[in-house]
Write an enzyme that holds these catalytic residues in place. Structure first.
Site, PDB file in Angstrom:
ATOM      1  N   ARG A 139      11.529  -6.297   4.963  1.00  0.00           N
ATOM      2  CA  ARG A 139      11.449  -4.833   4.830  1.00  0.00           C
ATOM      3  C   ARG A 139      12.427  -4.161   5.784  1.00  0.00           C
ATOM      4  O   ARG A 139      12.606  -4.573   6.921  1.00  0.00           O
ATOM      5  CB  ARG A 139      10.028  -4.353   5.155  1.00  0.00           C
ATOM      6  CG  ARG A 139       9.958  -2.822   5.191  1.00  0.00           C
ATOM      7  CD  ARG A 139       8.568  -2.272   5.287  1.00  0.00           C
ATOM      8  NE  ARG A 139       7.769  -2.973   6.261  1.00  0.00           N
ATOM      9  CZ  ARG A 139       6.446  -2.902   6.297  1.00  0.00           C
ATOM     10  NH1 ARG A 139       5.796  -2.177   5.416  1.00  0.00           N
ATOM     11  NH2 ARG A 139       5.779  -3.563   7.220  1.00  0.00           N
ATOM     12  N   ARG A 183      -9.657   0.828   8.654  1.00  0.00           N
ATOM     13  CA  ARG A 183      -9.237  -0.542   8.917  1.00  0.00           C
ATOM     14  C   ARG A 183     -10.305  -1.322   9.663  1.00  0.00           C
ATOM     15  O   ARG A 183     -10.106  -2.501   9.942  1.00  0.00           O
ATOM     16  CB  ARG A 183      -7.991  -0.517   9.785  1.00  0.00           C
ATOM     17  CG  ARG A 183      -6.727  -0.747   8.998  1.00  0.00           C
ATOM     18  CD  ARG A 183      -5.642  -0.731  10.020  1.00  0.00           C
ATOM     19  NE  ARG A 183      -4.504  -1.448   9.629  1.00  0.00           N
ATOM     20  CZ  ARG A 183      -3.394  -0.875   9.176  1.00  0.00           C
ATOM     21  NH1 ARG A 183      -3.347   0.415   8.968  1.00  0.00           N
ATOM     22  NH2 ARG A 183      -2.348  -1.613   8.917  1.00  0.00           N
ATOM     23  N   ARG A 210      11.305  -2.561  11.553  1.00  0.00           N
ATOM     24  CA  ARG A 210      10.222  -2.076  12.420  1.00  0.00           C
ATOM     25  C   ARG A 210       9.908  -3.091  13.515  1.00  0.00           C
ATOM     26  O   ARG A 210       9.911  -4.293  13.258  1.00  0.00           O
ATOM     27  CB  ARG A 210       8.952  -1.854  11.585  1.00  0.00           C
ATOM     28  CG  ARG A 210       8.893  -0.506  10.943  1.00  0.00           C
ATOM     29  CD  ARG A 210       7.754  -0.307   9.963  1.00  0.00           C
ATOM     30  NE  ARG A 210       6.477  -0.946  10.235  1.00  0.00           N
ATOM     31  CZ  ARG A 210       5.423  -0.856   9.419  1.00  0.00           C
ATOM     32  NH1 ARG A 210       5.502  -0.140   8.299  1.00  0.00           N
ATOM     33  NH2 ARG A 210       4.305  -1.472   9.707  1.00  0.00           N
ATOM     34  N   ARG A 262      -0.696  -9.016  13.132  1.00  0.00           N
ATOM     35  CA  ARG A 262      -1.237  -8.040  12.165  1.00  0.00           C
ATOM     36  C   ARG A 262      -2.061  -8.742  11.093  1.00  0.00           C
ATOM     37  O   ARG A 262      -3.093  -8.231  10.653  1.00  0.00           O
ATOM     38  CB  ARG A 262      -0.081  -7.252  11.514  1.00  0.00           C
ATOM     39  CG  ARG A 262       0.520  -6.213  12.457  1.00  0.00           C
ATOM     40  CD  ARG A 262       1.914  -5.799  12.050  1.00  0.00           C
ATOM     41  NE  ARG A 262       1.986  -5.165  10.753  1.00  0.00           N
ATOM     42  CZ  ARG A 262       3.053  -5.245   9.942  1.00  0.00           C
ATOM     43  NH1 ARG A 262       4.120  -5.944  10.281  1.00  0.00           N
ATOM     44  NH2 ARG A 262       3.047  -4.634   8.800  1.00  0.00           N
ATOM     45  N   LYS A 292       0.844  -1.213   0.000  1.00  0.00           N
ATOM     46  CA  LYS A 292       0.000   0.000   0.000  1.00  0.00           C
ATOM     47  C   LYS A 292       0.872   1.253   0.000  1.00  0.00           C
ATOM     48  O   LYS A 292       0.645   2.172  -0.780  1.00  0.00           O
ATOM     49  CB  LYS A 292      -0.914   0.017   1.248  1.00  0.00           C
ATOM     50  CG  LYS A 292      -1.822  -1.202   1.362  1.00  0.00           C
ATOM     51  CD  LYS A 292      -2.708  -1.146   2.585  1.00  0.00           C
ATOM     52  CE  LYS A 292      -1.971  -1.261   3.912  1.00  0.00           C
ATOM     53  NZ  LYS A 292      -1.307  -2.558   4.146  1.00  0.00           N
TER      54      LYS A 292
HETATM   55  P1  AP5 Z   1       4.912  -1.622   1.836  1.00  0.00           P
HETATM   56  O1  AP5 Z   1       4.620  -0.762   0.655  1.00  0.00           O
HETATM   57  O2  AP5 Z   1       5.661  -1.031   2.979  1.00  0.00           O
HETATM   58  O3  AP5 Z   1       3.554  -2.345   2.320  1.00  0.00           O
HETATM   59  P2  AP5 Z   1       2.335  -1.769   3.134  1.00  0.00           P
HETATM   60  O4  AP5 Z   1       1.121  -2.459   2.629  1.00  0.00           O
HETATM   61  O5  AP5 Z   1       2.349  -0.276   3.147  1.00  0.00           O
HETATM   62  O6  AP5 Z   1       2.746  -2.368   4.553  1.00  0.00           O
HETATM   63  P3  AP5 Z   1       2.604  -1.837   6.009  1.00  0.00           P
HETATM   64  O7  AP5 Z   1       3.298  -2.863   6.872  1.00  0.00           O
HETATM   65  O8  AP5 Z   1       3.082  -0.417   6.154  1.00  0.00           O
HETATM   66  O9  AP5 Z   1       1.111  -1.923   6.214  1.00  0.00           O
HETATM   67  P4  AP5 Z   1       0.430  -2.177   7.503  1.00  0.00           P
HETATM   68  O10 AP5 Z   1      -0.959  -2.014   7.027  1.00  0.00           O
HETATM   69  O11 AP5 Z   1       0.697  -3.404   8.234  1.00  0.00           O
HETATM   70  O12 AP5 Z   1       1.100  -1.080   8.445  1.00  0.00           O
HETATM   71  P5  AP5 Z   1       0.753   0.426   8.785  1.00  0.00           P
HETATM   72  O13 AP5 Z   1       2.007   1.179   8.755  1.00  0.00           O
HETATM   73  O14 AP5 Z   1      -0.409   0.912   8.010  1.00  0.00           O
HETATM   74  O15 AP5 Z   1       5.689  -2.921   1.288  1.00  0.00           O
HETATM   75  C1  AP5 Z   1       6.140  -3.915   2.190  1.00  0.00           C
HETATM   76  C2  AP5 Z   1       7.482  -4.488   1.712  1.00  0.00           C
HETATM   77  O16 AP5 Z   1       7.295  -5.165   0.467  1.00  0.00           O
HETATM   78  C3  AP5 Z   1       8.553  -3.408   1.444  1.00  0.00           C
HETATM   79  O17 AP5 Z   1       9.789  -3.951   1.799  1.00  0.00           O
HETATM   80  C4  AP5 Z   1       8.483  -3.174  -0.070  1.00  0.00           C
HETATM   81  O18 AP5 Z   1       9.711  -2.767  -0.603  1.00  0.00           O
HETATM   82  C5  AP5 Z   1       8.072  -4.547  -0.577  1.00  0.00           C
HETATM   83  N1  AP5 Z   1       7.204  -4.511  -1.746  1.00  0.00           N
HETATM   84  C6  AP5 Z   1       6.185  -3.631  -1.995  1.00  0.00           C
HETATM   85  N2  AP5 Z   1       5.580  -3.939  -3.165  1.00  0.00           N
HETATM   86  C7  AP5 Z   1       6.221  -5.059  -3.641  1.00  0.00           C
HETATM   87  C8  AP5 Z   1       6.053  -5.866  -4.801  1.00  0.00           C
HETATM   88  N3  AP5 Z   1       5.108  -5.609  -5.721  1.00  0.00           N
HETATM   89  N4  AP5 Z   1       6.872  -6.929  -4.962  1.00  0.00           N
HETATM   90  C9  AP5 Z   1       7.819  -7.224  -4.035  1.00  0.00           C
HETATM   91  N5  AP5 Z   1       8.049  -6.484  -2.928  1.00  0.00           N
HETATM   92  C10 AP5 Z   1       7.246  -5.418  -2.727  1.00  0.00           C
HETATM   93  O19 AP5 Z   1       0.231   0.260  10.283  1.00  0.00           O
HETATM   94  C11 AP5 Z   1       1.096  -0.141  11.330  1.00  0.00           C
HETATM   95  C12 AP5 Z   1       0.321  -0.216  12.627  1.00  0.00           C
HETATM   96  O20 AP5 Z   1      -0.245   1.082  12.939  1.00  0.00           O
HETATM   97  C13 AP5 Z   1      -0.881  -1.176  12.647  1.00  0.00           C
HETATM   98  O21 AP5 Z   1      -0.522  -2.485  12.934  1.00  0.00           O
HETATM   99  C14 AP5 Z   1      -1.733  -0.524  13.761  1.00  0.00           C
HETATM  100  O22 AP5 Z   1      -1.234  -0.847  15.033  1.00  0.00           O
HETATM  101  C15 AP5 Z   1      -1.530   0.967  13.530  1.00  0.00           C
HETATM  102  N6  AP5 Z   1      -2.532   1.549  12.630  1.00  0.00           N
HETATM  103  C16 AP5 Z   1      -2.289   2.162  11.442  1.00  0.00           C
HETATM  104  N7  AP5 Z   1      -3.439   2.560  10.870  1.00  0.00           N
HETATM  105  C17 AP5 Z   1      -4.435   2.180  11.727  1.00  0.00           C
HETATM  106  C18 AP5 Z   1      -5.843   2.290  11.685  1.00  0.00           C
HETATM  107  N8  AP5 Z   1      -6.482   2.864  10.627  1.00  0.00           N
HETATM  108  N9  AP5 Z   1      -6.559   1.784  12.722  1.00  0.00           N
HETATM  109  C19 AP5 Z   1      -5.949   1.220  13.769  1.00  0.00           C
HETATM  110  N10 AP5 Z   1      -4.619   1.066  13.866  1.00  0.00           N
HETATM  111  C20 AP5 Z   1      -3.858   1.554  12.848  1.00  0.00           C
END
Ligand code: AP5
Length: 214
Positions: free
Chosen positions: A127, A88, A160, A171, A13
């Site tokens: 990552r 979410r 992280r 997660r 994402k």
């Molecule tokens: P990346 O682009 O970083 O993936 P992502 O989907 O953004 O992953 P996140 O881990 O950031 O999502 P998440 O939803 O778990 O965490 P968030 O920060 O929102 O890509 C991942 C890896 O793959 C990278 O190394 C990249 O290079 C690689 N990659 C990407 N595309 C690729 C491809 N096509 N092929 C191969 N490799 C690829 O949330 C973290 C925490 O915050 C949550 O757990 C929660 O505690 C809290 N939080 C955040 N938002 C909320 C909410 N709305 N409600 C409640 N809690 C929340």
């Protein structure tokens, strides 16, 4: 254009949102990035969120809804935004509907990136992130030019806390139970598009563009 990117942890994402920002000039609204910045600054929000995030649990809805209410009211969001990591839960989606209606604004698309559990585990485990600018790397698919440091600002990269195996599994469970039901929520109102997120980044970007143009 106002968009939501949905998908399990590590679906790509953030990676795709950054491309959309460059391509369409949208504001990138990542609740994960906002919460990590709050933790880094030591703010009250960060102190409340840290334990949940490190364990891989969702932060309570009221905290996150408050963040979004403030963020999408900022001037850069008026030209369009991409929501990455929000909503979410169904209550978060309902709160967003209320905010957008009040602002006479609407969502144009909700795109779900579909990837296997195996890819989720692999991508999160490999990552590495820059704690200064938020850039993300993958040790194999998108490594930094110099091992262990950010290409942009030479900050040492970090793994992280929620990218440790136990937190990744938590997660994934949170996603299945609380976030995946949003696909039905947005399918019912005709906004949902699902794309294969398992290909290379450029292939996913092309599939995403097709959904936005169609
Ligand atoms: P990346 O682009 O970083 O993936 P992502 O989907 O953004 O992953 P996140 O881990 O950031 O999502 P998440 O939803 O778990 O965490 P968030 O920060 O929102 O890509 C991942 C890896 O793959 C990278 O190394 C990249 O290079 C690689 N990659 C990407 N595309 C690729 C491809 N096509 N092929 C191969 N490799 C690829 O949330 C973290 C925490 O915050 C949550 O757990 C929660 O505690 C809290 N939080 C955040 N938002 C909320 C909410 N709305 N409600 C409640 N809690 C929340």
């Amino acid at each position: 254009m106002n968009l939501i990117l949905l998908g399990p942890p590590g679906a790509g994402k953030g990676t795709q949102a950054k491309r959309l920002v460059e391509r369409f000039g949208l504001a990138h609204v990542s609740t994960g990035d906002i919460l990590r910045a709050a933790i880094k600054s030591g703010s009250e929000l960060g102190q409340k969120a840290k334990g949940y995030m490190d364990r891989g649990e969702l932060v309570p809805d009221d905290l996150v809804v408050g963040i979004i209410r403030e963020r999408i009211g900022q001037p850069d969001c008026a030209k369009g935004f991409v929501l990455d990591g929000f909503p979410r839960t169904v209550p978060q989606a309902e709160a967003l509907d209320g905010m957008l209606s009040a602002a006479s604004c609407r969502l144009d698309r909700v795109v779900a990136l579909e990837v296997s559990d195996q890819a989720v585990l692999e991508r999160n485990t490999k990552r590495r992130s820059c704690p200064t600018c938020g850039a993300t790397y993958h040790l194999v698919n998108a490594p930094p030019k110099k091992a262990g440091v950010c290409d942009r600002d030479a900050t040492p990269l970090v793994h992280r806390p929620d990218d440790q195996p136990e937190a990744i599994l938590k997660r994934m469970e949170e996603y299945r139970q609380k976030t995946a039901p949003l696909k039905d929520f947005y399918r019912k109102v005709g906004l949902l598009r699902e794309i294969d997120g398992s290909g290379a980044q450029d292939d996913v970007a092309r599939a995403l563009d097709r959904q936005l143009e169609g």
